[in-house]
Enzyme design. Structure first.
Site, short mmCIF file in Angstrom:
data_model
loop_
_atom_site.label_atom_id
_atom_site.label_comp_id
_atom_site.label_asym_id
_atom_site.label_seq_id
_atom_site.Cartn_x
_atom_site.Cartn_y
_atom_site.Cartn_z
N GLU A 146 0.82 -1.21 0.00
CA GLU A 146 0.00 0.00 0.00
C GLU A 146 0.87 1.27 0.00
O GLU A 146 1.84 1.37 0.74
CB GLU A 146 -0.90 -0.01 1.23
CG GLU A 146 -1.86 1.15 1.31
CD GLU A 146 -2.73 1.12 2.57
OE1 GLU A 146 -3.79 1.75 2.58
OE2 GLU A 146 -2.32 0.46 3.56
N LYS B 55 -9.79 2.28 -2.67
CA LYS B 55 -10.09 1.75 -1.33
C LYS B 55 -11.42 2.29 -0.81
O LYS B 55 -11.63 3.51 -0.78
CB LYS B 55 -8.94 2.11 -0.40
CG LYS B 55 -9.02 1.55 1.01
CD LYS B 55 -7.74 1.91 1.75
CE LYS B 55 -7.68 1.36 3.16
NZ LYS B 55 -6.37 1.69 3.80
N CYS C 37 -5.73 -3.03 2.30
CA CYS C 37 -5.48 -2.93 3.74
C CYS C 37 -6.75 -3.04 4.57
O CYS C 37 -7.32 -4.12 4.70
CB CYS C 37 -4.70 -1.65 4.06
SG CYS C 37 -3.88 -1.69 5.68
#
Length: 293
Positions: free
Chosen positions: A51, A125, A168
């Site tokens: 990330e 995300k 994540c």
């Protein structure tokens, strides 16, 4: 082909956070080009970075300085550079960056580049954390920087496999993991930046569960080391590939820059899905409460 070699790249970032953004990006990009070429030497066909790979995990603090790291997609210089690398090496690449859209809208994004250098698209995300962690004032302060993703849960039909991306904090939410499976993913890559004392007890629990529940492979990628001046915690590495049975195929060290190589096998995906008919037996008409509450 039934077998595909997956490369997961975990790396430390040693440049002090007070340095200019350009210094960070150059150091990280140079390191990752070397690691990408090592992954190719080891036979990787699909490679994912961690990330926000092109610098520190700057969300440890809340400073407008870090907006300078953002780039447009697909025409930003980092995306163009790694599209050329992917084409030269003949690898599919998952490239997690800070994306700028328009004048000043920012997303935590992973760009998917095919083995011929074509930018297939991006995943933004969805689940954005904003929690204290580590030393006072430090945390996963992502809401300061990023809007939630708005492009759904795409699956990219690459040269080697159908690839989904989850980033994540997303991994704590099973709903998106299921949607990636419904959209056809054979492998889901999860680039991460996560520290000991916060999430480590979940690291090898949640993503094998996603792999089993959805009948696909998961590649989990985490940074290594600590990053000054925040020192918010140890990024504990241990990047791994897990198969649809929940068995870890390959795993990295806790504290070293490393290319983790594992093999995914479509025959195993088919075998597991034929045994565990979760997609056949799901009951979406009974799940309306998920969106009503």
């Amino acid at each position: 082909m039934d077998t595909v070699r997956i490369g997961l790249i975990q790396a430390s970032h040693d440049v002090h956070g007070d340095e200019p953004v350009g210094v960070h990006k150059k150091a990280a990009i140079d390191k990752h080009i070397r690691l990408l070429r090592e992954a190719k030497r080891l036979g990787a066909q699909i490679v994912s970075f961690q990330e926000l790979f092109f610098g520190p995990y700057f969300c440890a603090e809340q400073k407008p300085k870090w907006y300078e790291a953002a780039e447009e997609v697909p025409n930003g210089p980092t995306v163009r550079l790694f599209a050329d690398q992917a084409k030269e090496l003949g690898v599919v690449l998952v490239l997690p960056i800070c994306e700028r859209e328009g004048i000043a809208t920012y997303y935590n994004t992973a760009v998917v580049i095919d083995a011929d250098g074509t930018v297939l698209g991006r995943y933004r995300k969805h689940h954005i954390p904003h929690v204290q962690a580590g030393n006072p004032g430090c945390g996963f302060w992502e809401k300061y920087y990023f809007k939630p993703g708005n492009l759904g849960y795409p699956v990219f039909d690459t040269a080697f496999a159908k690839v989904g991306v989850y980033i994540c904090y997303d991994r704590h939410f099973p709903e998106g993991a299921r949607l990636l499976g419904l959209n056809g993913a054979e492998i889901v890559l999860n680039p991460s930046a996560t520290t000991a004392g916060v999430s480590e007890y979940l690291w090898k629990l949640e993503q094998p569960a996603h792999a089993v529940a959805n009948g696909y492979y998961v590649g989990a990628i985490n940074r290594v080391g600590t990053e000054a001046p925040w020192n918010m915690g140890e990024f504990y590495g241990q990047s791994y590939l897990v198969d649809p049975r929940g068995s870890i195929v390959a795993i990295g060290s806790r504290d070293r820059d490393e290319v983790v190589i594992g093999e995914m096998n479509r025959k195993l995906i088919r075998e597991v899905r034929e045994i565990w008919q979760f997609y056949r037996d799901r009951r979406p008409e009974t799940y309306q409460g998920l969106i009503a509450i």
